[in-house]
Write a protein that holds these residues in place. Sequence first.
Motif, PDB file in Angstrom:
ATOM      1  N   LYS A 166       0.824  -1.210   0.000  1.00 21.30           N
ATOM      2  CA  LYS A 166       0.000   0.000   0.000  1.00 21.30           C
ATOM      3  C   LYS A 166       0.858   1.260   0.000  1.00 21.30           C
ATOM      4  O   LYS A 166       0.522   2.254  -0.649  1.00 21.30           O
ATOM      5  CB  LYS A 166      -0.936  -0.005   1.205  1.00 21.30           C
ATOM      6  CG  LYS A 166      -2.061  -1.023   1.122  1.00 21.30           C
ATOM      7  CD  LYS A 166      -2.964  -0.929   2.332  1.00 21.30           C
ATOM      8  CE  LYS A 166      -4.114  -1.942   2.243  1.00 21.30           C
ATOM      9  NZ  LYS A 166      -4.994  -1.876   3.434  1.00 21.30           N
ATOM     10  N   TYR A 167       1.973   1.201   0.738  1.00 23.22           N
ATOM     11  CA  TYR A 167       2.847   2.372   0.809  1.00 23.22           C
ATOM     12  C   TYR A 167       3.469   2.663  -0.560  1.00 23.22           C
ATOM     13  O   TYR A 167       3.512   3.822  -1.004  1.00 23.22           O
ATOM     14  CB  TYR A 167       3.937   2.140   1.851  1.00 23.22           C
ATOM     15  CG  TYR A 167       4.884   3.300   2.011  1.00 23.22           C
ATOM     16  CD1 TYR A 167       4.441   4.543   2.444  1.00 23.22           C
ATOM     17  CD2 TYR A 167       6.242   3.160   1.716  1.00 23.22           C
ATOM     18  CE1 TYR A 167       5.310   5.616   2.593  1.00 23.22           C
ATOM     19  CE2 TYR A 167       7.117   4.222   1.864  1.00 23.22           C
ATOM     20  CZ  TYR A 167       6.648   5.444   2.296  1.00 23.22           C
ATOM     21  OH  TYR A 167       7.500   6.500   2.428  1.00 23.22           O
ATOM     22  N   LEU A 168       3.927   1.625  -1.254  1.00 21.97           N
ATOM     23  CA  LEU A 168       4.514   1.816  -2.583  1.00 21.97           C
ATOM     24  C   LEU A 168       3.477   2.356  -3.561  1.00 21.97           C
ATOM     25  O   LEU A 168       3.774   3.236  -4.378  1.00 21.97           O
ATOM     26  CB  LEU A 168       5.096   0.501  -3.096  1.00 21.97           C
ATOM     27  CG  LEU A 168       6.414   0.047  -2.453  1.00 21.97           C
ATOM     28  CD1 LEU A 168       6.826  -1.318  -2.984  1.00 21.97           C
ATOM     29  CD2 LEU A 168       7.527   1.065  -2.712  1.00 21.97           C
ATOM     30  N   ILE A 169       2.269   1.836  -3.486  1.00 22.27           N
ATOM     31  CA  ILE A 169       1.209   2.325  -4.372  1.00 22.27           C
ATOM     32  C   ILE A 169       0.908   3.799  -4.082  1.00 22.27           C
ATOM     33  O   ILE A 169       0.732   4.599  -5.011  1.00 22.27           O
ATOM     34  CB  ILE A 169      -0.071   1.472  -4.207  1.00 22.27           C
ATOM     35  CG1 ILE A 169       0.174   0.042  -4.712  1.00 22.27           C
ATOM     36  CG2 ILE A 169      -1.244   2.112  -4.954  1.00 22.27           C
ATOM     37  CD1 ILE A 169      -0.980  -0.911  -4.457  1.00 22.27           C
ATOM     38  N   SER A 170       0.875   4.161  -2.811  1.00 22.28           N
ATOM     39  CA  SER A 170       0.619   5.564  -2.458  1.00 22.28           C
ATOM     40  C   SER A 170       1.728   6.474  -2.971  1.00 22.28           C
ATOM     41  O   SER A 170       1.463   7.598  -3.394  1.00 22.28           O
ATOM     42  CB  SER A 170       0.476   5.704  -0.944  1.00 22.28           C
ATOM     43  OG  SER A 170       1.717   5.505  -0.281  1.00 22.28           O
ATOM     44  N   LEU A 171       2.976   5.995  -2.948  1.00 20.78           N
ATOM     45  CA  LEU A 171       4.093   6.790  -3.471  1.00 20.78           C
ATOM     46  C   LEU A 171       3.987   6.957  -4.984  1.00 20.78           C
ATOM     47  O   LEU A 171       4.241   8.043  -5.523  1.00 20.78           O
ATOM     48  CB  LEU A 171       5.432   6.130  -3.120  1.00 20.78           C
ATOM     49  CG  LEU A 171       5.852   6.120  -1.650  1.00 20.78           C
ATOM     50  CD1 LEU A 171       7.178   5.396  -1.483  1.00 20.78           C
ATOM     51  CD2 LEU A 171       5.951   7.543  -1.112  1.00 20.78           C
ATOM     52  N   ILE A 172       3.622   5.878  -5.688  1.00 18.98           N
ATOM     53  CA  ILE A 172       3.506   5.944  -7.148  1.00 18.98           C
ATOM     54  C   ILE A 172       2.398   6.910  -7.553  1.00 18.98           C
ATOM     55  O   ILE A 172       2.575   7.749  -8.444  1.00 18.98           O
ATOM     56  CB  ILE A 172       3.234   4.532  -7.716  1.00 18.98           C
ATOM     57  CG1 ILE A 172       4.464   3.638  -7.500  1.00 18.98           C
ATOM     58  CG2 ILE A 172       2.878   4.608  -9.200  1.00 18.98           C
ATOM     59  CD1 ILE A 172       4.233   2.175  -7.839  1.00 18.98           C
ATOM     60  N   VAL A 173       1.254   6.799  -6.889  1.00 17.81           N
ATOM     61  CA  VAL A 173       0.142   7.706  -7.190  1.00 17.81           C
ATOM     62  C   VAL A 173       0.545   9.146  -6.914  1.00 17.81           C
ATOM     63  O   VAL A 173       0.266  10.064  -7.700  1.00 17.81           O
ATOM     64  CB  VAL A 173      -1.103   7.323  -6.374  1.00 17.81           C
ATOM     65  CG1 VAL A 173      -2.203   8.367  -6.543  1.00 17.81           C
ATOM     66  CG2 VAL A 173      -1.607   5.950  -6.787  1.00 17.81           C
ATOM     67  N   PHE A 174       1.236   9.368  -5.807  1.00 17.22           N
ATOM     68  CA  PHE A 174       1.646  10.725  -5.445  1.00 17.22           C
ATOM     69  C   PHE A 174       2.672  11.276  -6.432  1.00 17.22           C
ATOM     70  O   PHE A 174       2.629  12.455  -6.791  1.00 17.22           O
ATOM     71  CB  PHE A 174       2.219  10.736  -4.033  1.00 17.22           C
ATOM     72  CG  PHE A 174       2.555  12.121  -3.536  1.00 17.22           C
ATOM     73  CD1 PHE A 174       1.562  13.073  -3.397  1.00 17.22           C
ATOM     74  CD2 PHE A 174       3.860  12.469  -3.209  1.00 17.22           C
ATOM     75  CE1 PHE A 174       1.852  14.351  -2.937  1.00 17.22           C
ATOM     76  CE2 PHE A 174       4.167  13.728  -2.742  1.00 17.22           C
ATOM     77  CZ  PHE A 174       3.164  14.686  -2.610  1.00 17.22           C
ATOM     78  N   GLY A 175       3.603  10.438  -6.899  1.00 18.53           N
ATOM     79  CA  GLY A 175       4.592  10.877  -7.880  1.00 18.53           C
ATOM     80  C   GLY A 175       3.929  11.342  -9.169  1.00 18.53           C
ATOM     81  O   GLY A 175       4.326  12.369  -9.747  1.00 18.53           O
ATOM     82  N   ILE A 176       2.930  10.600  -9.624  1.00 18.17           N
ATOM     83  CA  ILE A 176       2.199  10.990 -10.837  1.00 18.17           C
ATOM     84  C   ILE A 176       1.407  12.267 -10.600  1.00 18.17           C
ATOM     85  O   ILE A 176       1.411  13.189 -11.429  1.00 18.17           O
ATOM     86  CB  ILE A 176       1.262   9.840 -11.276  1.00 18.17           C
ATOM     87  CG1 ILE A 176       2.094   8.608 -11.651  1.00 18.17           C
ATOM     88  CG2 ILE A 176       0.381  10.277 -12.433  1.00 18.17           C
ATOM     89  CD1 ILE A 176       1.265   7.365 -11.916  1.00 18.17           C
ATOM     90  N   PHE A 177       0.759  12.331  -9.457  1.00 19.39           N
ATOM     91  CA  PHE A 177      -0.045  13.510  -9.106  1.00 19.39           C
ATOM     92  C   PHE A 177       0.814  14.773  -9.027  1.00 19.39           C
ATOM     93  O   PHE A 177       0.450  15.824  -9.563  1.00 19.39           O
ATOM     94  CB  PHE A 177      -0.747  13.242  -7.773  1.00 19.39           C
ATOM     95  CG  PHE A 177      -1.351  14.455  -7.138  1.00 19.39           C
ATOM     96  CD1 PHE A 177      -2.456  15.075  -7.695  1.00 19.39           C
ATOM     97  CD2 PHE A 177      -0.811  14.989  -5.973  1.00 19.39           C
ATOM     98  CE1 PHE A 177      -3.020  16.206  -7.103  1.00 19.39           C
ATOM     99  CE2 PHE A 177      -1.368  16.106  -5.372  1.00 19.39           C
ATOM    100  CZ  PHE A 177      -2.468  16.716  -5.940  1.00 19.39           C
ATOM    101  N   ILE A 178       1.950  14.672  -8.386  1.00 18.32           N
ATOM    102  CA  ILE A 178       2.807  15.842  -8.208  1.00 18.32           C
ATOM    103  C   ILE A 178       3.425  16.262  -9.538  1.00 18.32           C
ATOM    104  O   ILE A 178       3.689  17.451  -9.787  1.00 18.32           O
ATOM    105  CB  ILE A 178       3.885  15.564  -7.136  1.00 18.32           C
ATOM    106  CG1 ILE A 178       4.280  16.871  -6.428  1.00 18.32           C
ATOM    107  CG2 ILE A 178       5.115  14.912  -7.714  1.00 18.32           C
ATOM    108  CD1 ILE A 178       3.293  17.370  -5.436  1.00 18.32           C
TER     109      ILE A 178
END
Length: 533
Positions: free
Chosen positions: A239-251
């Motif tokens: 879940k943590y890795l997925i949250s980082l990936i989503v945040f990287g795309i969002f940012i």
Amino acid sequence: MKEDVQGVVNTWQNLRKRRHNLLLVFYSIIVGILTGYVIVAYREGLDFLNTVRHITLLNVKETLSWMKISQVVIIFIGAAIILQKLLSKFPLISGSGIPQVKALLMKQIKFNWFYELISKFLGGLLSIGSGLSLGREGPSIHLGAQIGEGVNSFFKTKEAEKKYLITSGASAGLAAAFNAPLSGVIFSLEELHKFFSPLLLICTLLASISADFITKLYLGYDLVFDFDTQLPEGLSTTKYLISLIVFGIFIGLAGKLFTDGVVLFQKLYKNIKLNSYVKAVLAILLSLFIGLFFSEIAGGGHHLIQDIAHRSIPMKVLFILLIAKFIFTLFSYSTGFPGGIFLPMLVVGAILGKIYGMFLVDVFGLEDVYGVHFMILGMAGYLTAVVRAPITGIILILEMTGRFDHLFSLTLVATLAYVLTEFINLDPIYDILYRNMISNLFVKEKSPKKNSSKVTLLIPVIADSIFDGKHVFEISWPENCLLVGIRREIREIIPKGMSKIKSGDFLIVLTDKRDAGTISPKLYEMGTMATVK
């Protein structure tokens, strides 16, 4: 006998080269020390003006005295008039100054370094001190580069070596502004030059360390951001890795919005059909209004980052702060007043990170520390997306926070933001501003003098560039330039048609001074842009 004489000559040339490099290193240290002193004075001046502004406006709000209000309005109008007067006389002091440094390195503009140094210093104090959403970091880089130009003029170094001192000054300026010597070096290599050489590394590193030493000597060893937080736990690894990936795309997508917004607001401000002094006064009065009724978004925003990191702020308020800071930053930079977007970018990234972190807290029932964690990641990711300098973004946030337990997360988010902006073909903001500035300022002479003076250009060669692996005769050289030397390690080769250019070489090119502004960018692109072969 002939071989012995040639050996002696080569040895003598190598000794002269080493002596010259040592002198260049010594000059770089001088640039770093002088830059450190100037930036210390700059930071102290800004802190003083920000404190005075805050106390004065607070007093005005409490007393509601028309006399005090009129006095403050007159002071702000006076600051606006002085700012516009400085910009009219020295147009190159506008904005952050980083595009100007890039143009100087390309020999497309000249610095009137002493007067522009003073004007940039005073202009930055007035614009940032008046509460516009601008940062001190870009101007600090510009001030450092001007000091490098001044040291170059004093010691009369070779034209080809001048860029080392200018770059050393720029790296020292960022190091002193952020208390981040490594970031100063990396920014110079990654953003200004986009190539690496041992001599350039040594010069910029020593200049940055020297400036950082002076800064710490007078301002102390405190970190820029006091985030007493560790890598949070609570989410599973997946879940943590997925949250980082989503945040990287969002940012990354948010970074594109900021870049497009800067260009749009500059066009809108330029198209306002008012006298430049009237526009300046209105802009400063808007800053006064913001300072009175929405002081949280006034200034660079360091205090805002600290507040949202240590306080529990409702999500709606965070969205209001985000939108207001975003728009006010774009407007402030569009005025052209001396000031950068480095720190305001970090503020916007931090707020985005806080919003994303609080969303995860609400959805998964996590601890509030996730909000601060994603603030740190948001600053690095947003800076990477806008500036397109991922290593600078990572190292800068590590140095500013002093927390290395976020390194993996920082690297992943910054990399994802960079890959996304590469995929959507988003140019670095400073490259865009550089091109726009050149199109406005660079005008070719219609009747150039026949006896134009000559200058030498120092062009780096990286792997897989147009120059790499080719013989001199195979290259289509721009008109009106002559390759006069190839610098390889400590040797300097006299080129011939069959001479082969290798990665890591430096090409010494002779051209007319009037043509250097157009030839230098072409050669630089040929030497530093990798191509698919």
